[in-house]
Design a protein around this motif. Structure first.
Motif, mmCIF file in Angstrom:
data_model
loop_
_atom_site.group_PDB
_atom_site.id
_atom_site.type_symbol
_atom_site.label_atom_id
_atom_site.label_comp_id
_atom_site.label_asym_id
_atom_site.label_seq_id
_atom_site.Cartn_x
_atom_site.Cartn_y
_atom_site.Cartn_z
ATOM 1 N N SER A 141 0.832 -1.209 0.000
ATOM 2 C CA SER A 141 0.000 0.000 0.000
ATOM 3 C C SER A 141 0.864 1.255 0.000
ATOM 4 C CB SER A 141 -0.899 0.014 1.240
ATOM 5 O OG SER A 141 -1.636 1.217 1.324
ATOM 6 N N ASP A 153 -0.357 3.711 1.655
ATOM 7 C CA ASP A 153 -1.040 4.371 2.779
ATOM 8 C C ASP A 153 -0.589 3.868 4.147
ATOM 9 O OD1 ASP A 153 -2.583 5.914 1.012
ATOM 10 O OD2 ASP A 153 -3.992 4.274 0.756
ATOM 11 N N GLN A 211 -0.316 7.924 8.544
ATOM 12 C CA GLN A 211 -1.533 8.218 9.320
ATOM 13 C C GLN A 211 -2.705 8.274 8.342
ATOM 14 O OE1 GLN A 211 -1.440 11.233 12.495
ATOM 15 N NE2 GLN A 211 -3.425 11.950 11.748
ATOM 16 N N HIS A 212 -3.340 7.144 8.158
ATOM 17 C CA HIS A 212 -4.387 6.966 7.155
ATOM 18 C C HIS A 212 -5.449 6.059 7.747
ATOM 19 C CE1 HIS A 212 -6.324 5.418 3.474
ATOM 20 N NE2 HIS A 212 -5.899 6.516 2.883
ATOM 21 N N SER A 213 -6.662 6.177 7.236
ATOM 22 C CA SER A 213 -7.776 5.442 7.841
ATOM 23 C C SER A 213 -7.598 3.936 7.811
ATOM 24 C CB SER A 213 -9.091 5.822 7.136
ATOM 25 O OG SER A 213 -9.013 5.562 5.748
ATOM 26 N N THR A 238 3.496 6.981 11.999
ATOM 27 C CA THR A 238 2.728 5.753 11.806
ATOM 28 C C THR A 238 3.506 4.771 10.955
ATOM 29 O OG1 THR A 238 0.644 6.964 11.983
ATOM 30 C CG2 THR A 238 0.556 4.805 10.928
ATOM 31 N N THR A 239 4.209 5.267 9.942
ATOM 32 C CA THR A 239 5.045 4.408 9.104
ATOM 33 C C THR A 239 6.070 3.677 9.962
ATOM 34 O OG1 THR A 239 4.838 6.091 7.374
ATOM 35 C CG2 THR A 239 6.426 4.328 6.999
ATOM 36 N N THR A 296 -6.233 -0.911 -1.409
ATOM 37 C CA THR A 296 -6.469 0.439 -1.917
ATOM 38 C C THR A 296 -7.591 0.526 -2.938
ATOM 39 O OG1 THR A 296 -4.085 0.749 -1.657
ATOM 40 C CG2 THR A 296 -5.264 2.478 -2.803
ATOM 41 N N GLY A 353 -9.822 -1.389 2.169
ATOM 42 C CA GLY A 353 -9.653 -0.053 1.636
ATOM 43 C C GLY A 353 -10.660 0.442 0.626
ATOM 44 N N ASP A 362 -15.921 12.730 3.612
ATOM 45 C CA ASP A 362 -15.333 13.361 2.442
ATOM 46 C C ASP A 362 -16.435 13.934 1.550
ATOM 47 O OD1 ASP A 362 -14.143 13.469 -0.365
ATOM 48 O OD2 ASP A 362 -12.389 12.877 0.806
ATOM 49 N N THR A 422 -14.517 5.043 8.485
ATOM 50 C CA THR A 422 -13.722 5.579 9.590
ATOM 51 C C THR A 422 -14.480 6.684 10.325
ATOM 52 O OG1 THR A 422 -11.718 5.101 8.323
ATOM 53 C CG2 THR A 422 -11.501 6.576 10.203
#
Length: 596
Positions: free
Chosen positions: A239, A241, A244-246, A277-278, A314, A338, A406, A492
């Protein structure tokens, strides 16, 4: 140093040779040659311009910008140099500066290639919607065979809730360019948000993508993976993502609870930008690969690592890796978390869902993958560890409905229904939060949409992006009842709302995207907030408004109810997840034995 016409001609010949080497992928020899040439002629615009292009090719962005600036200093009125620097500045999100260079290029030569399309992108990023639309349309008129500007215009429309416009634009493009997989890919994403397409129409769009891309790649007929159903299974998660991603809220429970004696976790991070986060995810992986050089590198790495089961996370969102899955680098592949639809690929073996999001048998006909259902909910949520406390709402404010989804999810149907709710509850207000509401023109456009439906602008509270996750979550304390979107419901945002003690009302749709809200609420034991008809959705919202703002105790109780629900029961969920993997892996192993 002055340069003669003979020397300049010789330099141009050398630069042409270097550009041919770059285009042919001979980057090492090209790099040596351009380095020598730019040292010899440091004040020549042409050498610096080509040097910038070379360093762009090898992804050394800072050096590319440095040489682009030198080229422009050598010849400040060259529109090509202005555009080249503008493009590089857009890539690092310096849009204000980029706009100055791009606008200057167009003043010098209104037909400067690429300038209008890139300028429109910068206008888009800065929320200048009217200018962006106009510039995209000019770019399309100038270069009707260059589909990039048309695709970016469709993306702009989708981003501000006009999915149907985006779909129509992409369909027209595909009529002209039927074999372009990028166009089919974008159409799939837009179609999932469109409230005017039927489920079968959306499925056909995804299937057309699959046919398009699978005609270009070839999946292997066999694998070197050891077909032993009892050995440790190597899982690959790929990914862009892993930031810091949902998706991380739903991956974390798996990574923390999966049996490491039975499964090995390999993670393939395909983006260039990392964050804390990574680093956390990297520490949880048995094998971590940074694959930011492109899909070919990522695909090769997965094959070299002999991943047994590869997870697609994704779907058709930006920077997706579906071409890798079309080439099927692992014996088993699974789509999960995702994306709220089928991938459209026959090479993806399974998609994890549940009986609420995808009721059998009708949902099975709308997927290219085998649908595998997890009891209770197909997701498990890990709330942010540092989420703010639930707080009492201010006593002197009106009852506040809200949605932090969104803007792409705020379809015309959603707008119509929310307007009906506000008309039925004249003392209530509606708070909407999305990054796009940081743009004045977007706020004006949405205010007008509500005004056209009879809603006074004073009843709308539009909030843009907050600086931190904690600030974002704390804003839930300012709303009393969340309203889900449709036909694409929240995921999320629904989990965040419930964790912050705010009930969410959902309208159940007829696709996975429209039924995730129902699945989440059922898992938390809030079936009374799940509605199946338009009027029932309005009535439920009206009932909540009549009850008034929930007390602090009510909000705390909702968080506690969520805490003890299947949605947060990570150990139980992970065992089900493991069982699915083992069954799929065993099935593949058995087929290998049968084929011998």
């Amino acid at each position: 140093m002055a340069i003669s016409s003979t020397q300049l001609a010789r330099v141009h010949t050398q630069l042409n040779q270097i550009m041919k080497q770059i285009n042919a992928g001979n980057l090492q020899s090209a790099g040596t040659a351009i380095t020598q040439l730019v040292r010899k002629y440091p004040a020549l615009g042409e050498t610096n311009h080509v040097a910038s292009g070379y360093f762009t090719q090898i992804k050394e962005q800072d050096r590319a910008i440095y040489y682009a600036q030198r080229a422009l200093k050598a010849d400040p009125t060259n529109p090509g140099y202005l555009v080249a620097l503008g493009v590089l500045l857009v890539q690092i999100n310096k849009h204000e500066t980029a706009i100055g260079h791009l606008e200057q290029a167009l003043k010098i030569d209104p037909k400067t290639p690429q300038a209008k399309g890139v300028l429109a992108v910068s206008y888009t990023q800065l929320g200048k919607v009217a200018k962006a639309r106009a510039m995209f349309n000019q770019a399309i008129a100038d270069s009707p065979d260059d589909h990039e500007s048309a695709m970016n215009l469709a993306l702009l429309e989708s981003d501000i809730g006009n999915a149907n416009k985006a779909v129509e634009m992409m369909q027209r493009l595909i009529t002209r360019f039927p074999d372009n997989p990028v166009l089919h890919d974008s159409l799939c994403m837009f179609a999932t948000y469109d409230d005017q397409l039927s489920p079968s129409e959306v499925f056909d769009i995804h299937k057309q993508f699959g046919n398009c891309i699978q005609s270009r790649v070839r999946a292997p007929k066999s694998y070197t993976n050891d077909p032993d159903p009892n050995r440790k299974i190597k899982l690959g998660f790929i990914s862009p993502d892993f930031i810091q991603h949902s998706i991380v809220y739903f991956l974390e429970p798996i990574f923390k609870n999966i049996d490491r004696t039975k499964f090995e976790i390999c993670m393939y991070f395909t983006a260039t930008r990392a964050d804390e986060t990574t680093n956390t995810l990297e520490s949880q992986a048995d094998i971590w690969r940074h694959c930011s050089a492109g899909m070919a590198q990522a695909h090769k790495q997965v094959v070299q690592d002999q991943v047994d089961v590869l997870f697609e996370l994704t779907g058709h969102f930006a920077s997706n890796l579906l071409p890798i899955f079309a080439a099927k680098p692992s014996p088993v592949s699974i789509s999960t978390i995702g994306y709220a639809n089928t991938t459209g690929l026959d090479t993806v073996d399974a998609r994890i869902i549940d009986s609420i999001t995808d009721p059998s048998p009708q949902a099975d006909t709308l997927a290219t993958e085998k649908l595998i259902r997890i009891d209770n909910c197909f997701l498990c949520y890990a709330p942010p560890a540092n989420a703010p406390a639930v707080e009492q709402s201010l006593p002197d404010r009106p009852f506040t409905f809200g949605s932090f989804n969104d803007l792409r999810k705020i379809s015309p149907s959603t707008l119509n229904t929310w307007s009906e709710i506000l008309l039925a509850n004249p003392n209530a207000v509606l708070m909407l939060k999305s990054s796009r509401f940081g743009d004045h023109e977007v706020c004006e456009e949405f205010t007008t949409r509500f005004k056209d439906r009879g809603i006074d602008p004073s009843r709308l509270i539009l909030k843009g992006r907050t600086q931190t996750l904690q600030e974002h979550l704390a804003m839930y304390n300012q709303i009393d009842c969340a309203l889900d979107t449709f036909p694409y419901t929240g995921t999320t945002t629904t989990c965040e709302s419930l964790w912050m003690g705010v009930p969410v009302i959902t309208l159940t749709g007829n696709t996975h995207a429209g039924r995730v809200g129902a699945s989440l609420l059922h898992a938390v034991g809030l079936d009374e907030l799940v509605t199946n008809e338009h009027q029932a959705y309005i009535d439920c919202a009206t009932s909540k408004a009549k009850q008034g703002s929930p007390s602090t105790n009510d909000r705390i109780a909702l968080r506690a109810q969520m805490q003890s629900s299947p949605l947060l029961d990570a150990p139980t969920y992970t065992k089900k997840f493991e069982s699915i993997i083992q069954d799929l892996w065993s099935s593949w192993c058995q087929k290998q034995g049968a084929s011998k």
